[in-house]
Structures are given as structure tokens and as C-alpha cells.
Design an enzyme around this catalytic site. Sequence first.
Site, PDB file in Angstrom:
ATOM      1  N   ASN A   1      -5.528  -5.300  -6.050  1.00 34.86           N
ATOM      2  CA  ASN A   1      -6.696  -4.634  -5.497  1.00 34.86           C
ATOM      3  C   ASN A   1      -6.588  -3.111  -5.498  1.00 34.86           C
ATOM      4  OD1 ASN A   1      -9.064  -4.296  -3.526  1.00 34.86           O
ATOM      5  ND2 ASN A   1      -7.345  -3.537  -2.304  1.00 34.86           N
TER       6      ASN A   1
ATOM      7  N   ASP B   1       3.888   2.094  -4.772  1.00 37.23           N
ATOM      8  CA  ASP B   1       3.058   2.862  -5.697  1.00 37.23           C
ATOM      9  C   ASP B   1       2.882   1.990  -6.933  1.00 37.23           C
ATOM     10  OD1 ASP B   1       1.963   4.515  -7.599  1.00 37.23           O
ATOM     11  OD2 ASP B   1       3.477   6.102  -7.426  1.00 37.23           O
TER      12      ASP B   1
ATOM     13  N   ASP C   1       0.853  -1.185   0.000  1.00 37.65           N
ATOM     14  CA  ASP C   1       0.000   0.000   0.000  1.00 37.65           C
ATOM     15  C   ASP C   1       0.889   1.235   0.000  1.00 37.65           C
ATOM     16  OD1 ASP C   1      -3.264   0.138   0.913  1.00 37.65           O
ATOM     17  OD2 ASP C   1      -2.153   2.023   0.897  1.00 37.65           O
TER      18      ASP C   1
ATOM     19  N   THR D   1     -16.821   0.770   2.386  1.00 39.59           N
ATOM     20  CA  THR D   1     -15.395   0.947   2.681  1.00 39.59           C
ATOM     21  C   THR D   1     -15.107   2.424   2.901  1.00 39.59           C
ATOM     22  OG1 THR D   1     -14.716   1.361   0.397  1.00 39.59           O
ATOM     23  CG2 THR D   1     -14.901  -0.957   1.083  1.00 39.59           C
TER      24      THR D   1
ATOM     25  N   TYR E   1     -13.589   5.893 -14.536  1.00 38.81           N
ATOM     26  CA  TYR E   1     -13.507   4.690 -13.705  1.00 38.81           C
ATOM     27  C   TYR E   1     -13.956   3.459 -14.492  1.00 38.81           C
ATOM     28  CZ  TYR E   1     -14.270   1.719  -9.584  1.00 38.81           C
ATOM     29  OH  TYR E   1     -14.230   0.713  -8.655  1.00 38.81           O
TER      30      TYR E   1
END
Length: 249
Positions: A90, A63, A38, A191, A156
Amino acid sequence: MAERFRNKTVIVTGGASGIGEAAARLFASEGGRVVISDMSEKGKDLSDSLNSEGYETTFIKTDVTNEEDVKHLVNSTVEKYGSLDVLFANAGIGGMSLVHETDFSAWKKIIDVNLHGVFLCNKYAIAQMLKQETGGAIVNNDSIHGVVGKAGVGAYSAAKGGVKLLTQSATAEYASKGIRINNVNPGYIDTPLLADLPEEMRQELIRLHPIGRLGKPEEVAKAVAFLASDDASFITGASLLVDGGYTSV
């Protein structure tokens, strides 16, 4: 609990929160050696917490849009654990705007993280799995909007549609090598990405799901673990909708 991932090494990108965190916890609980990747240092906190519970994890800040970072992620994973058996690609970002109002820099950032990042992680994971000659499993976090569009998600949806076809093309290339590559396609999941939504918009999203609620990260994580496990040994190139019926209406 069954330990489907004992002696297997798993990378989870975007593993510090949300679906990634839920998946990292599940893989660890089922015996996996889990590398939490992450940009956020919260990934280290999660890794430390899981290790204190007796699991085997490590954190590597990455990254996913930086090729050298992704190379380092895969190489460091193999140096530490000896193999790479599962990738859950993910890491991703959201973003909403109408096409004619979308700033080109915002468009490029969404495409960069959500499509280029998945490509880079797949590229280097596949190269390592081919080198091992033992196969492996990749699960890409796609979206309902890789399957159906919606006003305001042009960038997106373009990225996620690309992920779907990247997965199918890579399946055609590597299935015979024992590498299975699938997508999980969540609906709207409760989330941190949705935490700042106005309540009215949140309720509208809930109404779009016939099941009558948003999804939970753990529900997606279970689908990811299934696709990554030997339970799905004859499944590759698939898009598994985990969407509370969103795409059925």
C-alpha cells in the site's frame, strides 16, 4: 464478525495512516496477525493501540524503496509469526505537476516509492510464499490513475500504470503456484494525503465522482480484504475499481 484471516500473517505497508491504517485494523479484527510497516513511528502507536484491544500486531519501520529494508521486513515477519500469507503493498506518495514542469528528482521519487517499492515488496513476498509452498495473496494498491490519466499526474500515473502491468505479469508467473495477485484501484479517498488541499480543489475532486463524495479509507480496506481472502479464490490479475464511478464517465 467472520475471521477470514485467523492463523494468517499479513503485512500492510504504509500501514500507519489512511487506507493502510484502515486495512491493518480490518485484517486484525478478522483474526490476522498483522505487521504494520511504515516510515512513520505512528505505525508503532497504531500497533500498540490494536494490541491493547486484544489483537496481535507488530510494527516494523520500513523504507520500501530500500531493498535491505524490505528483506528485513519479510524475514522479521516470518521469524516472528512463522509465515507470510498476505501482503497489502500500500505504501505510496502523491504528487502533481505538468509533465514539462516536473522536476526529474520528483519524477524519480514518485516512481521509486510507487513502483519500485511495490516491486520489491512483491519480489520478497513471492519468494517467501514459494518457499512455504502454501500459496498466498498479494493486493497492490494501484489507483484510478493506473487505468485513466488526468492532467497533472504524469509521474504518478506512469508509476501506477506500471503497477497494473506488474500485477498482471506476476499473475501469469505465479497463479499456478497458488499465489493470487490483484490490484485495488481507489478513486480519490479522504485521507491525510488530501488534507491540505484547498477547498475549491477538494470540491472539484468530489464533482469528478458520480457518487457525489470522496471515498472513505474503510471502503477501500473492505475491497482489499475481499481480494486477500478465500472469498476471492478464483480472482487473480484483476484491478478492482473502488472509485465512486470516477472511471465510468
